[in-house]
Design an enzyme around this catalytic site. Structure first.
Site, PDB file in Angstrom:
ATOM      1  N   HIS A 130       9.112 -34.611  39.050  1.00  0.00           N
ATOM      2  CA  HIS A 130       9.750 -34.786  40.350  1.00  0.00           C
ATOM      3  C   HIS A 130      11.286 -34.859  39.715  1.00  0.00           C
ATOM      4  O   HIS A 130      11.775 -35.997  39.640  1.00  0.00           O
ATOM      5  CB  HIS A 130       9.178 -36.058  41.122  1.00  0.00           C
ATOM      6  CG  HIS A 130       9.998 -35.822  42.518  1.00  0.00           C
ATOM      7  ND1 HIS A 130       9.516 -36.588  43.600  1.00  0.00           N
ATOM      8  CD2 HIS A 130      11.300 -35.715  43.040  1.00  0.00           C
ATOM      9  CE1 HIS A 130      10.157 -36.734  44.406  1.00  0.00           C
ATOM     10  NE2 HIS A 130      11.380 -36.149  43.996  1.00  0.00           N
ATOM     11  N   HIS A 169      15.494 -33.268  40.159  1.00  0.00           N
ATOM     12  CA  HIS A 169      16.455 -32.466  41.201  1.00  0.00           C
ATOM     13  C   HIS A 169      17.696 -32.274  40.032  1.00  0.00           C
ATOM     14  O   HIS A 169      18.538 -33.097  40.063  1.00  0.00           O
ATOM     15  CB  HIS A 169      17.126 -33.327  42.228  1.00  0.00           C
ATOM     16  CG  HIS A 169      15.918 -33.730  43.208  1.00  0.00           C
ATOM     17  ND1 HIS A 169      15.571 -33.152  44.381  1.00  0.00           N
ATOM     18  CD2 HIS A 169      15.211 -34.898  43.323  1.00  0.00           C
ATOM     19  CE1 HIS A 169      14.711 -33.663  45.246  1.00  0.00           C
ATOM     20  NE2 HIS A 169      14.298 -34.797  44.357  1.00  0.00           N
ATOM     21  N   ARG A 228      19.881 -29.923  40.547  1.00  0.00           N
ATOM     22  CA  ARG A 228      21.163 -29.540  41.461  1.00  0.00           C
ATOM     23  C   ARG A 228      21.815 -28.222  40.987  1.00  0.00           C
ATOM     24  O   ARG A 228      22.913 -27.866  41.678  1.00  0.00           O
ATOM     25  CB  ARG A 228      22.362 -30.760  41.098  1.00  0.00           C
ATOM     26  CG  ARG A 228      21.927 -32.035  41.381  1.00  0.00           C
ATOM     27  CD  ARG A 228      21.375 -32.339  42.626  1.00  0.00           C
ATOM     28  NE  ARG A 228      21.338 -33.767  42.995  1.00  0.00           N
ATOM     29  CZ  ARG A 228      20.626 -34.143  44.152  1.00  0.00           C
ATOM     30  NH1 ARG A 228      19.939 -33.324  44.845  1.00  0.00           N
ATOM     31  NH2 ARG A 228      20.613 -35.374  44.347  1.00  0.00           N
ATOM     32  N   ASN A 232      15.282 -28.457  46.700  1.00  0.00           N
ATOM     33  CA  ASN A 232      16.560 -28.906  47.897  1.00  0.00           C
ATOM     34  C   ASN A 232      17.997 -28.633  46.935  1.00  0.00           C
ATOM     35  O   ASN A 232      18.635 -29.122  47.075  1.00  0.00           O
ATOM     36  CB  ASN A 232      16.440 -30.158  48.194  1.00  0.00           C
ATOM     37  CG  ASN A 232      16.663 -31.291  47.197  1.00  0.00           C
ATOM     38  OD1 ASN A 232      16.367 -31.116  46.109  1.00  0.00           O
ATOM     39  ND2 ASN A 232      17.053 -32.285  47.730  1.00  0.00           N
ATOM     40  N   HIS A 265       6.558 -40.582  45.182  1.00  0.00           N
ATOM     41  CA  HIS A 265       7.282 -41.787  45.215  1.00  0.00           C
ATOM     42  C   HIS A 265       6.636 -42.884  46.160  1.00  0.00           C
ATOM     43  O   HIS A 265       7.289 -43.171  47.148  1.00  0.00           O
ATOM     44  CB  HIS A 265       8.598 -41.734  45.311  1.00  0.00           C
ATOM     45  CG  HIS A 265       9.159 -40.717  46.300  1.00  0.00           C
ATOM     46  ND1 HIS A 265       8.678 -40.507  47.403  1.00  0.00           N
ATOM     47  CD2 HIS A 265      10.257 -39.911  46.139  1.00  0.00           C
ATOM     48  CE1 HIS A 265       9.208 -39.517  48.085  1.00  0.00           C
ATOM     49  NE2 HIS A 265       9.941 -39.133  47.297  1.00  0.00           N
ATOM     50  N   ASP A 303      12.138 -38.738  39.952  1.00  0.00           N
ATOM     51  CA  ASP A 303      12.934 -38.534  41.096  1.00  0.00           C
ATOM     52  C   ASP A 303      14.097 -38.436  40.895  1.00  0.00           C
ATOM     53  O   ASP A 303      15.086 -38.924  41.532  1.00  0.00           O
ATOM     54  CB  ASP A 303      12.504 -39.524  42.222  1.00  0.00           C
ATOM     55  CG  ASP A 303      13.192 -38.898  43.540  1.00  0.00           C
ATOM     56  OD1 ASP A 303      13.637 -37.680  43.766  1.00  0.00           O
ATOM     57  OD2 ASP A 303      13.284 -39.588  44.740  1.00  0.00           O
ATOM     58  N   HIS A 348      23.852 -37.895  42.123  1.00  0.00           N
ATOM     59  CA  HIS A 348      25.306 -37.884  42.989  1.00  0.00           C
ATOM     60  C   HIS A 348      26.016 -38.515  42.209  1.00  0.00           C
ATOM     61  O   HIS A 348      26.099 -39.352  41.440  1.00  0.00           O
ATOM     62  CB  HIS A 348      24.999 -38.677  44.365  1.00  0.00           C
ATOM     63  CG  HIS A 348      23.739 -38.143  45.153  1.00  0.00           C
ATOM     64  ND1 HIS A 348      23.532 -37.175  45.792  1.00  0.00           N
ATOM     65  CD2 HIS A 348      22.501 -38.726  45.107  1.00  0.00           C
ATOM     66  CE1 HIS A 348      22.663 -36.793  46.415  1.00  0.00           C
ATOM     67  NE2 HIS A 348      21.751 -37.959  46.068  1.00  0.00           N
TER      68      HIS A 348
HETATM   69  C1  NCD Z   1      16.687 -36.714  46.832  1.00  0.00           C
HETATM   70  C2  NCD Z   1      17.923 -35.892  46.666  1.00  0.00           C
HETATM   71  O1  NCD Z   1      19.073 -36.620  46.578  1.00  0.00           O
HETATM   72  O2  NCD Z   1      17.868 -34.910  46.350  1.00  0.00           O
HETATM   73  N1  NCD Z   1      17.249 -38.199  47.107  1.00  0.00           N
HETATM   74  C3  NCD Z   1      16.428 -39.238  47.163  1.00  0.00           C
HETATM   75  O3  NCD Z   1      16.858 -40.436  47.534  1.00  0.00           O
HETATM   76  N2  NCD Z   1      15.055 -39.228  46.621  1.00  0.00           N
HETATM   77  C4  NCD Z   1      16.027 -36.105  47.845  1.00  0.00           C
HETATM   78  C5  NCD Z   1      14.514 -36.393  48.002  1.00  0.00           C
HETATM   79  O4  NCD Z   1      13.830 -36.286  46.919  1.00  0.00           O
HETATM   80  O5  NCD Z   1      14.232 -37.244  48.848  1.00  0.00           O
HETATM   81 ZN    ZN Z   2      13.186 -36.270  45.193  1.00  0.00          ZN
END
Ligand code: NCD
Ligand code: ZN
Length: 416
Positions: A55, A57, A59, A89, A218, A283, A287
């Site tokens: 899991h 991201h 980006r 995403n 999660h 996860d 940002h």
């Molecule tokens: C994730 C993200 O910013 O892409 N944020 C998060 O708080 N987990 C999105 C997600 O997986 O829900």
């Molecule tokens: Zn996530």
């Protein structure tokens, strides 16, 4: 044949062993002693299977001011992660076959570690065209990227995913249980998206799941774990194991689902120690600090973590708080099994993805060391045991704790 020696985790215990690596990067032989053209001796350091983080991201494409694939996978390698599963995403979101193909083309030759790609079908009809994705991700609640779908669409996705024998990873929060009110702090945030949103979403999922292969992302609480549908697998994030809403993190600690209380965190640990959590997944959702430096209620949810999951857990194991077998199972073996990739164990025939680590070498976590593009970590100042060397299919991608090779990561095709 290349030989890598050390105290390797093999068949459930540590043993002084030699691993013979084939030219194709798989493990060809495991013996007390082996001879080869090239021998790398790691002495009494541990050799563990490379971590599989299901899991993250990264980006890219579209949000590369937060992170990008080369940078994010480099950070992964530093933390002992040799396989990632990348969330959909990004921009454009991976909701169509075209977006999936374009994402695969964009990421090609840029990953430091091997990777699988999720897609996000918005209805049952979208599942067939997305069958080249490794697995699917569905959001039952709003989060970064606006990919939320309702229970009707979810039911269709689950039905079609079953027909295509695909895994569905679920972000389980029921927005009808969210509470209105001022959200100025981590405590407010946890109250606004409460634990019963998690249990309620899982009850809905249980009703509509039928025979779908489901993995719950999660989980944040004991109540949530108790509500995971029978036969489904689940993960927890180090965010919810190592941090809670009492920490002075402000919006840097704002994540979906929220950090909970210290008691919830302890209950999650007990469950993890006793084997009730299949996988640990970071996860990793970076940002920028600028994006986080706005009033709490406007800050995006998510925090980086791909480089710290394994080091934090190994540190706890070294302290005697956690069996090493649990660390290996949750970071490598089980996530590899759930995703269906030939990773996650030191076994003849598997890819030689390896972590070399000396658990006596304890470091204080500093963002700089992790090389995150976003430049911060919510685990700043905590202790971790970082790998000295990391191998991907037999080749070093980290040496002496530093990145050593780029662009060798391969896209993993779905097994079903
Ligand atoms: C994730 C993200 O910013 O892409 N944020 C998060 O708080 N987990 C999105 C997600 O997986 O829900
Ligand atoms: Zn996530």
């Amino acid at each position: 044949m290349r030989i890598i020696k050390g105290r390797a985790w093999y068949r459930g215990r540590l043993d002084a062993l030699s691993l013979g690596i084939d030219d194709d990067g798989t493990i060809a032989s495991i013996r007390k002693t082996l001879r080869g053209d090239e021998e790398i001796d790691h002495g009494d350091a541990l050799i563990l299977p490379g971590a599989v983080d299901m899991h993250v991201h990264m980006r890219e494409p579209g949000l590369t001011h937060k992170d990008d694939f080369a940078s994010g996978t480099r950070s992964a390698a530093i933390g002992g992660v040799t396989t990632i599963a990348e969330m959909p995403n990004t921009l454009p979101p991976v909701t169509t076959a075209m977006a999936l193909d374009e994402k695969a083309a964009t990421l090609k030759h840029r990953g430091v570690v091997d990777y699988a790609l999720y897609a996000a079908p918005r209805s049952g009809d979208a599942v067939g065209p997305l069958r080249n994705a490794a697995a699917f991700k569905v959001y039952m609640a709003p989060s970064t990227g606006d990919l939320q779908i309702g229970p009707g669409e979810l039911e269709g996705v689950l039905r079609e995913a079953t027909a295509h024998r695909k895994l569905v990873v679920v972000h389980a929060e029921d927005p009808s249980k969210f509470r209105a009110g001022k959200v100025l702090s981590l405590v407010d945030h946890a109250a606004a998206r409460p634990k019963d949103a998690e249990t309620s979403a899982l009850a809905i999922l249980d009703r509509i799941r039928a025979n779908a292969k489901v993995h719950v992302a999660h989980v944040t609480s004991r109540e949530g774990l108790d509500a995971v549908p029978r036969g489904a697998t689940c993960e927890a994030s180090p965010l919810h194991l190592f941090l809670d809403m009492t920490r002075p993190l402000g919006a840097q600690g704002k994540v979906f689902p929220p950090l909970r209380s210290r008691e919830d965190r302890e209950a999650l640990w007990d469950a993890f120690r006793s084997g009730r959590i299949d996988a640990i997944a970071s996860d990793h959702a970076p940002h920028t600090l600028d994006e986080k430096s706005v009033p709490f209620d406007q800050a995006p949810g998510g925090a980086p973590g791909v480089a710290t999951s394994f080091p934090l857990l190994l540190r706890r194991s070294r302290a005697g708080d956690l069996e090493l077998s649990r660390v290996v199972a949750a970071t490598a073996l089980r996530p590899a099994e759930i995703l269906g990739v030939p990773k996650g164990a030191i076994e003849v025939g598997r890819d030689a993805d390896l972590i070399v680590v000396d658990p006596r070498r304890i470091e204080t976590i500093r963002a700089k060391r992790l090389r995150y593009k976003c430049g911060w970590t919510p685990f700043e100042g905590m202790e971790g045991c970082f790998p000295t060397d990391v191998y991907l299919r037999g080749e070093a991608i980290v040496e002496d704790g530093e990145p050593a090779a780029e662009g060798r990561g391969r896209l993993l095709r779905p097994s079903a």
